[in-house]
Motif scaffolding. Structure first.
Motif, PDB file in Angstrom:
ATOM      1  N   SER A   1      -0.063  -3.466  12.742  1.00  0.00           N
ATOM      2  CA  SER A   1       1.083  -2.602  12.462  1.00  0.00           C
ATOM      3  C   SER A   1       2.093  -3.292  11.564  1.00  0.00           C
ATOM      4  O   SER A   1       2.717  -2.659  10.706  1.00  0.00           O
ATOM      5  CB  SER A   1       1.736  -2.172  13.780  1.00  0.00           C
ATOM      6  N   ALA A   2       2.266  -4.606  11.738  1.00  0.00           N
ATOM      7  CA  ALA A   2       3.199  -5.324  10.858  1.00  0.00           C
ATOM      8  C   ALA A   2       2.738  -5.307   9.414  1.00  0.00           C
ATOM      9  O   ALA A   2       3.547  -5.221   8.490  1.00  0.00           O
ATOM     10  CB  ALA A   2       3.353  -6.767  11.355  1.00  0.00           C
ATOM     11  N   TRP A   3       1.429  -5.385   9.244  1.00  0.00           N
ATOM     12  CA  TRP A   3       0.895  -5.391   7.876  1.00  0.00           C
ATOM     13  C   TRP A   3       1.018  -4.015   7.217  1.00  0.00           C
ATOM     14  O   TRP A   3       1.490  -3.896   6.078  1.00  0.00           O
ATOM     15  CB  TRP A   3      -0.560  -5.846   7.910  1.00  0.00           C
TER      16      TRP A   3
ATOM     17  N   HIS B   1       3.998  -2.199   4.076  1.00  0.00           N
ATOM     18  CA  HIS B   1       3.752  -1.401   2.871  1.00  0.00           C
ATOM     19  C   HIS B   1       4.450  -0.047   2.947  1.00  0.00           C
ATOM     20  O   HIS B   1       4.997   0.431   1.935  1.00  0.00           O
ATOM     21  CB  HIS B   1       2.243  -1.207   2.684  1.00  0.00           C
ATOM     22  N   GLU B   2       4.445   0.555   4.113  1.00  0.00           N
ATOM     23  CA  GLU B   2       5.107   1.854   4.237  1.00  0.00           C
ATOM     24  C   GLU B   2       6.617   1.716   4.066  1.00  0.00           C
ATOM     25  O   GLU B   2       7.260   2.535   3.378  1.00  0.00           O
ATOM     26  CB  GLU B   2       4.788   2.482   5.590  1.00  0.00           C
ATOM     27  N   TYR B   3       7.203   0.692   4.672  1.00  0.00           N
ATOM     28  CA  TYR B   3       8.640   0.483   4.523  1.00  0.00           C
ATOM     29  C   TYR B   3       9.005   0.157   3.074  1.00  0.00           C
ATOM     30  O   TYR B   3      10.109   0.510   2.616  1.00  0.00           O
ATOM     31  CB  TYR B   3       9.091  -0.650   5.440  1.00  0.00           C
ATOM     32  N   HIS B   4       8.105  -0.482   2.360  1.00  0.00           N
ATOM     33  CA  HIS B   4       8.384  -0.772   0.952  1.00  0.00           C
ATOM     34  C   HIS B   4       8.460   0.519   0.146  1.00  0.00           C
ATOM     35  O   HIS B   4       9.340   0.671  -0.729  1.00  0.00           O
ATOM     36  CB  HIS B   4       7.306  -1.695   0.382  1.00  0.00           C
ATOM     37  N   LEU B   5       7.560   1.441   0.399  1.00  0.00           N
ATOM     38  CA  LEU B   5       7.629   2.726  -0.296  1.00  0.00           C
ATOM     39  C   LEU B   5       8.928   3.446   0.040  1.00  0.00           C
ATOM     40  O   LEU B   5       9.591   4.004  -0.855  1.00  0.00           O
ATOM     41  CB  LEU B   5       6.421   3.580   0.072  1.00  0.00           C
TER      42      LEU B   5
ATOM     43  N   PRO C   1      -2.479   7.675  -0.330  1.00  0.00           N
ATOM     44  CA  PRO C   1      -1.658   7.772  -1.544  1.00  0.00           C
ATOM     45  C   PRO C   1      -0.620   6.660  -1.643  1.00  0.00           C
ATOM     46  O   PRO C   1       0.085   6.573  -2.652  1.00  0.00           O
ATOM     47  CB  PRO C   1      -0.978   9.135  -1.376  1.00  0.00           C
ATOM     48  N   PHE C   2      -0.509   5.827  -0.603  1.00  0.00           N
ATOM     49  CA  PHE C   2       0.567   4.835  -0.579  1.00  0.00           C
ATOM     50  C   PHE C   2       0.488   3.833  -1.720  1.00  0.00           C
ATOM     51  O   PHE C   2       1.525   3.537  -2.349  1.00  0.00           O
ATOM     52  CB  PHE C   2       0.580   4.127   0.780  1.00  0.00           C
ATOM     53  N   PRO C   3      -0.673   3.250  -2.051  1.00  0.00           N
ATOM     54  CA  PRO C   3      -0.667   2.247  -3.137  1.00  0.00           C
ATOM     55  C   PRO C   3      -0.198   2.812  -4.470  1.00  0.00           C
ATOM     56  O   PRO C   3       0.665   2.209  -5.126  1.00  0.00           O
ATOM     57  CB  PRO C   3      -2.137   1.800  -3.196  1.00  0.00           C
TER      58      PRO C   3
ATOM     59  N   PRO D   1       1.303   5.345   9.176  1.00  0.00           N
ATOM     60  CA  PRO D   1       1.206   4.763  10.517  1.00  0.00           C
ATOM     61  C   PRO D   1       2.467   4.984  11.343  1.00  0.00           C
ATOM     62  O   PRO D   1       2.410   4.969  12.576  1.00  0.00           O
ATOM     63  CB  PRO D   1       0.980   3.272  10.239  1.00  0.00           C
ATOM     64  N   LEU D   2       3.602   5.211  10.679  1.00  0.00           N
ATOM     65  CA  LEU D   2       4.824   5.487  11.416  1.00  0.00           C
ATOM     66  C   LEU D   2       4.785   6.862  12.056  1.00  0.00           C
ATOM     67  O   LEU D   2       5.279   7.047  13.182  1.00  0.00           O
ATOM     68  CB  LEU D   2       6.025   5.373  10.471  1.00  0.00           C
TER      69      LEU D   2
END
Length: 1304
Positions: free
Chosen positions: A855-857, A861-865, A801-803, A764-765
């Protein structure tokens, strides 16, 4: 005269003195007067005073001191001469006779014998309430001789009198004669039939009761006749059976007393005159019934006025004449009775004016030309007639559709508020949210507005009482889930709503039920519902206290055991519902386990869980995979991961803050030995699913299972390493086994690279369109919808593929943290080309996604990766710095991620500041000739400083050595909220006892501001503004020095980290260094760093982006800041060249003229301190001289400063050259489009220049040619004027000499 008694004299002496006094016959000083009887009102005052034979004590000549207190002999009472005691009366009997105590009174009560008294039952009535007593009856029925009686007493007396005159009910009913031929004679007694009169015997000459008398309008009688004719027409149109039925209905509804009154009124009308009839008519809301027309209730709004009004009556025509006997009508306020007037006549239909709104009793708007009587419709008497449509009936129609729909009145209030003045609006509205109406709350937050309308009790009533259809039940549960997800407050209100959760658990989560037939159930009540379990799970996610209350107060233990112990295929439910219900039960238990709760269930259900875990490989082999079964298995593995984390030995430390006070410190009831046998069962499931990685379709269907397996192994090794009683060699050896047999071969799999390659397409970024709010979404309603939906190639899509990659990186970080020997081997995952390309896409200067709940949700997750990948890179760089790959790229990603993290990720931001941002290994330029390259670049660029001792390379090298101090400075000034940081740390570290809740905070802005590298300087500026003394010099200098060093590092080696801050905003924050105090900018290290940063801002490629006229982030007004900067410069600069360079930079020609006017108009004295040489000017001189100045006021200020000597080349060489250039261009310009004012000013300025006594200034102004900073003056001169200028000068000056004008 006798003396007063003395001390020591006894009563005997007093009696002797009394005898002597009486013997002398002297006049007493005090006389005893016998007053008359209190009870008698006609006592004779002329009667002489009674002679009393009592002893009298005089008060004359008494001694000053009191006598001695000697006990006196007992005194006997003597009876009064007028009231002798009877000798025959017993004293005890006399006392009893005068005893008023309650015990004496109760003994005298004798019950009356009521055995022979007849009991009269109350007269039956068909109405709910007795008839209203009108105050007008007070004067009619009261005699002149009666005393003042209360209204209640008068009503009782009137009722008793009427009861004495009331005939039996059958006789009363007989007087209400039906029309001829309508009433059956068989229904009446012979006496009643004799009382009936023929239908035609009454006649229709006019109404008998509703006569129109008392109405103020002229057509009052005509109105009454119209009503009478309508009644007749209605009776004639009715069948006889209908008339009889309506008559019986009215008789049942009317009070018997009212029926008796109408009967007597009817007889009086037939025997007496009309005047006598009016005297018996009651007022108020009574029903007048005659024999020739049906009962017609008269409305209180019906106009009533006398036919012949009093000549002295007020001009205002009222429907009812006020009487002084009425309450509060002694003073008639006509302006308050204006609304009671009759309606104006109907307007024409084609009029342009607004019409009066009228409605019938069904709420329907009537046509403007319908002549409807006032008692058959609603009429508006105000000036704004149309508002009645909204305020009266819109709620009615809305309530028919949905009881919570906002009415039109609320919408009009919203429009009125928009039109209202902001000050008035602020006064009218309460600052507290609780006092706002639901419409105002819903305008900002729909959920809060709904909760303010008592939605929860209504939904509970629908579920508990009405037992609606299954679709309605599911919709209500969906609404409750939406409310519970809003915030902790709303979830608490859902939980605390009386009987709401009890109803949901009892009706939709029963432990026993029976399936009725095949197909959809007709009702969901008393049937298990997965949505109800989901509601409880969402409530538990809101906070640990809510989860604890759910487990302890609503008997969820038996429900969880019931739906987990039994396999889905064995439940007496539809297969899909059974799978979903089991999945939600596992999820609810996992949420409770994330708080360290529900551990005792594990011991009870251990055999069931083991049996279910052993059956997982068989379920995964089913072809094709069932999505619901896959979700259930993933939820089951997630539960095992949370239960395994609960065995961690880290106990929470007691906390004194508010956040830690509410966190329970109960130790976990699960031990390591109870979960240590789970890994041998979970690892085969992971190996089985990883084999399907080359098959994309199968992998997409089963991807939640390997993700859950990786997270379980992460929790397993994390908990194992924290067991103090176990040998560390065991888990280290097992980690090596897992890496060699599973993880490292997985890294060499080509199909894993395809997952890294798809990161950019699902990010999403990198694809902000995924986060765009849906068109139908309301800003005030939190929603996870978007215009792009959730396609398969998105973070939340099935092909994301993120999870899996996030779980893989999380396991790698745990293994690398525990076993540092595996760090370099596992860090090979960072060399994947897809990951590097993804990082480059994230660093591209594109617009950030809009900050919405969706977007916050997804960004969380993307920032965590990204965080996990960067932390792994930092661990690898720490172990072997020489082998660090792509360190500069990783450091750029760290800086970008730090500025993007949202609330809820405080732990990630703190860890990045602590371990990655200021990591020397992430600055490879330090060891690869970066400082030398910086010096070489500065020497090649024009306008750089010539001092090689303080070059940028040396400053960068020193900054790299001071990185630990720089990190300490930024950890102090970029501190995060303590409670939020602790909650985030507990969630990310797996400290279950400290987790307060799982809800994300409201996304308003990132954790750190965009200008976080300037925060230490901004804090120094604010401290100096609040307290003039500021911080101690050492702290001030140290803080400013560390901040400037880090800014120089970013400007030189990581410029993209500052792209979010425009150059003008960076310049404004750099100016804060000079506004802190009067000594900071004099420090030599500070001057060198500021000069290097100013040179970076003045580069040719950066200077075009320096725009001071546009709004700057974090700055209200740059002109105001510049005005303060000028004041400070004028006060404390003492000609400092660096300070002067910052003053001159905003004076370029392309910037606002306001800045130049501030200097030459308000701070002319500062020109004497602007001694910056032309060679040290950070920008080209042409930036100040081109294009020519066109502001007449500034040109006149330039000329005045030059002529008066305030601006001279000795004090201010830069601005002297600038002023000369602009004045020369102005006086020789010959633009024909100039206004007359400009032409006159130009001519006058040229004439004054020609007459200047200062030959040097005159020569510069007339012979200026081009700017040239290499010359001492800063410009070149014409040897002689060009011909055109010479001719123009002669034409202006010749006319002046011929006219004899002499100007100094």
């Amino acid at each position: 005269m006798l003396s007063r008694p003395k001390p020591g004299e006894s009563e005997v002496d007093l009696l002797r003195f009394q005898s002597q006094f009486l013997a002398t016959g002297a006049a007493p000083a005090v006389q005893l007067v016998k007053k008359g009887n209190r009870g008698g009102g006609n006592a004779n005052l002329d009667q002489p005073l009674l002679q009393d034979r009592r002893d009298v004590v005089t008060l004359d000549n008494l001694p000053d001191s009191p006598p001695a207190l000697v006990p006196a002999p007992p005194k006997r009472a003597r009876p009064s001469p007028g009231c002798p005691l009877p000798e025959h009366e017993d004293p005890e009997e006399r006392l009893n006779r005068h005893d008023q105590h309650i015990t004496a009174v109760l003994t005298k009560i004798i019950e009356r014998d009521t055995s022979s008294v007849a009991v009269n039952l109350p007269v039956p009535s068909g109405v709910a309430f007795p008839p209203v007593f009108h105050r007008s009856q007070e004067r009619q029925g009261k005699s002149a001789t009666s005393g003042k009686r209360s209204i209640f007493a008068q009503e009782i007396a009137a009722k008793r009198a009427s009861e004495a005159r009331v005939l039996p009910v059958r006789e009363v009913v007989s007087t209400l004669d039906p029309p001829e031929g309508t009433a059956s004679c068989e229904a009446l007694t012979p006496r009643e039939q004799g009382c009936q009169l023929p239908w035609g015997s009454r006649g229709f000459q006019g109404p008998h009761l509703v006569t129109g008398r008392g109405l103020g309008s002229q057509d009052a009688e005509q109105e009454a006749q119209t009503i009478h004719e309508e009644n007749i027409a209605k009776l004639q149109a009715m069948a006889p059976e209908e008339i009889l039925r309506e008559q019986q209905l009215l008789l049942a509804q009317l009070d018997p007393n009212m029926v008796a009154f109408l009967r007597s009124h009817n007889r009086t009308h037939e025997q007496a005159a009309e005047k006598a009839t009016e005297q018996q008519r009651p007022g108020g809301h009574s029903a007048e019934v005659t024999g020739d027309k049906p009962i017609v209730p008269t409305s209180a709004r019906e106009p009533r006025q006398e036919d012949d009004p009093d000549p002295g009556a007020p001009a205002l025509a009222l429907p009812v004449t006020p009487h002084k006997e009425w309450v509060h009508m002694d003073t008639v306020e006509l302006e308050k009775l204006h609304w009671t007037q009759d309606l104006p006549p109907l307007r024409r239909q084609r009029t342009q004016e607004r019409m009066q709104a009228r409605f019938n009793l069904q709420g329907e708007l009537l046509a403007p030309d319908v002549d409807l009587p006032t008692h058959l419709g609603l009429h508006h008497h105000g000036e704004e007639a149309e508002e009645l449509l909204d305020s009266t009936f819109s709620w009615y129609h809305g309530a028919l559709v949905f009881p919570l729909m906002p009415s039109q009145e609320d919408k009009e209030d919203d429009e009125d508020e928009d039109e209202e003045h902001p000050a008035e609006k602020a006064k009218r509205k309460s600052p507290e949210e609780g006092s706002q109406p639901p419409s105002d709350l819903a305008r900002h937050d729909v959920i809060k507005g709904l909760l303010a309308t008592n939605l929860l009790p209504r939904l509970r009533y629908v579920l508990e009482v009405t037992c609606p259809a299954p679709s309605v039940v599911l919709d209500i549960l969906a609404v409750l889930i939406r409310l519970a997800r809003h915030s902790l407050e709303s979830a608490t209100r859902v939980l605390e709503c009386p009987r709401l959760i009890e109803t949901v658990v009892r009706e939709f989560l029963p432990t026993s039920w029976s399936l009725k037939g095949v197909g959809p159930a007709p009702s969901l009540h008393k049937m298990p519902c997965a949505t109800a379990m989901k509601l409880l799970r969402v409530l538990a996610s809101a906070g640990r206290n809510i989860a604890a209350r759910l487990l302890s107060s609503f008997d969820l233990r038996s429900r969880l055991c019931r739906f987990i112990a039994e396999a889905p295929q064995e439940m007496a439910l539809p297969p899909e519902e059974a799978e979903t219900l089991s999945t939600e039960a596992f999820r609810l238990w996992a949420v409770a386990a994330s708080y360290g709760q529900g551990g005792d269930f594990y011991r009870e259900l251990y055999p069931v869980l083991m049996r279910a875990l052993q059956a997982v490989p068989g379920e995964l082999s089913t072809q094709p995979p069932r999505p619901l079964s896959v979700q259930r298995i993933a939820s089951f593995l997630t539960l095992l991961a949370q239960l395994t984390l609960a065995t961690s030995s880290t106990a929470p430390e007691p906390s004194s803050d508010a956040a830690g006070a509410g966190v329970s410190a109960t130790p976990s009831s699960i031990t390591w030995t109870q979960v240590s046998g789970l890994q041998p069962l979970v690892e085969p499931c992971l190996r089985q699913t990883l084999k399907l990685l080359p098959r994309p379709e199968m992998w997409r269907a089963l991807s939640p299972v390997p993700t859950a397996c990786l997270l379980f192994l992460d929790a397993y090794y994390q908990a194992w390493s924290q067991q103090p009683s176990l040998c560390p060699g065991d888990w280290l050896q097992d980690m090596e086994r897992l890496s060699e047999s599973l993880l490292l071969p997985l890294l060499r799999t080509p199909t894993l690279g395809s997952l890294w390659d798809s990161l950019g397409s699902c990010s999403p970024l990198c694809n902000p369109q995924f986060c765009v709010r849906a068109p139908e979404a309301l800003p005030s309603l939190v929603s996870l919808g978007s215009t792009g939906g959730h396609p398969s190639l998105s973070l939340a899509g099935s092909a994301s593929p993120f999870p899996f990659l996030t779980a893989l990186l999380s396991l790698f970080n745990t293994l690398a943290r525990i076993h540092k020997g595996l760090c370099n081997q596992l860090a090979a995952v960072l060399a994947a080309p897809g990951l590097q390309n993804y990082f480059l896409q994230c660093l591209a200067p594109v617009a950030a996604p809009p900050l919405t709940p969706l977007s916050a949700w997804v960004l969380r997750h993307e920032y965590h990766l990204q965080y996990l990948a960067l932390i792994l890179a930092q661990r690898a760089a720490t172990v072997q710095p020489d082998l660090a790959i792509n360190a500069a790229l990783h450091h750029s990603m760290v800086l970008a991620l730090l500025g993007r993290l949202l609330p809820g990720s405080e732990h990630l931001a703190h860890e990045l500041l602590l371990s990655c941002v200021f990591r020397l290994e992430f600055l490879p330029e330090r060891a690869s000739g970066g400082p030398e390259a910086a010096d070489f670049s500065d020497r090649l660029s024009l306008g750089s400083g010539k001092d090689s001792g303080c070059g940028r390379g040396a400053l960068l090298a020193q900054a790299c050595q001071d990185l630990p101090s720089i990190r300490s400075c930024y950890l102090t000034h970029c501190s995060l909220a303590g409670a939020s940081l602790l909650a985030s740390q507990a969630l990310y570290r797996g400290e279950l006892q400290r987790v307060p809740g799982l809800l994300l905070p409201v996304p308003k802005e990132p954790l750190l501001p965009t200008d976080w590298p300037f925060l230490p300087l901004i804090h120094l500026y604010h401290q100096a503004s609040d307290a003039p003394s500021g911080l101690p010099p050492a702290d001030t200098v140290g803080t400013a020095l560390r901040a400037l060093q880090w800014l120089l590092v970013l400007e030189s080696w990581r410029p993209q980290a500052l792209w979010a801050m425009p150059p003008a905003a960076r310049l404004a924050r750099l100016m804060c260094v000079f506004l802190v105090d009067s000594e900071l900018f004099r420090e030599t290290p500070v001057q060198h760093l500021v000069a290097a940063l100013l040179a970076r801002l003045c580069q040719p490629k950066v200077l075009p982006d320096l725009k001071l006229d546009c709004p700057l982030p974090g700055l209200a007004s740059f002109p105001d800041l510049y005005a303060s900067f000028l004041e400070h410069f004028e006060a404390v600069s003492y000609g400092n060249h660096l300070f002067g360079a910052l003053v001159l930079l905003p004076l370029q020609r392309r910037f606002s003229v306001t800045l130049r006017l501030a200097l030459f108009g308000e701070h002319v004295g500062a020109l004497r301190a602007l001694g910056l040489p032309l060679t040290q000017l950070p920008v080209s001189l042409e930036c100040y001289t081109e294009p020519p100045e066109d502001n007449l006021a500034l040109l006149q200020l330039y000329f005045r400063a030059l002529v008066t000597g305030a601006l001279c080349p000795r004090w201010c060489p830069v601005l002297y050259a600038v002023a000369v250039a602009h004045v020369n261009s102005f006086i020789f310009s010959q633009d024909p489009k100039s206004s007359d004012e400009v032409k006159a000013a130009r001519r006058s300025m040229l004439q004054k220049t020609w007459l200047l006594a200062d030959e040097g200034l005159r020569q510069h102004l007339l012979h200026y040619k081009l700017p040239n900073s290499a010359l001492p003056e800063g410009f070149e001169l014409y040897p002689q004027l060009p011909p055109l200028r010479q001719q123009y000068l002669q034409s202006v000056t010749s006319g002046m000499l011929q006219n004899g004008v002499s100007e100094a």
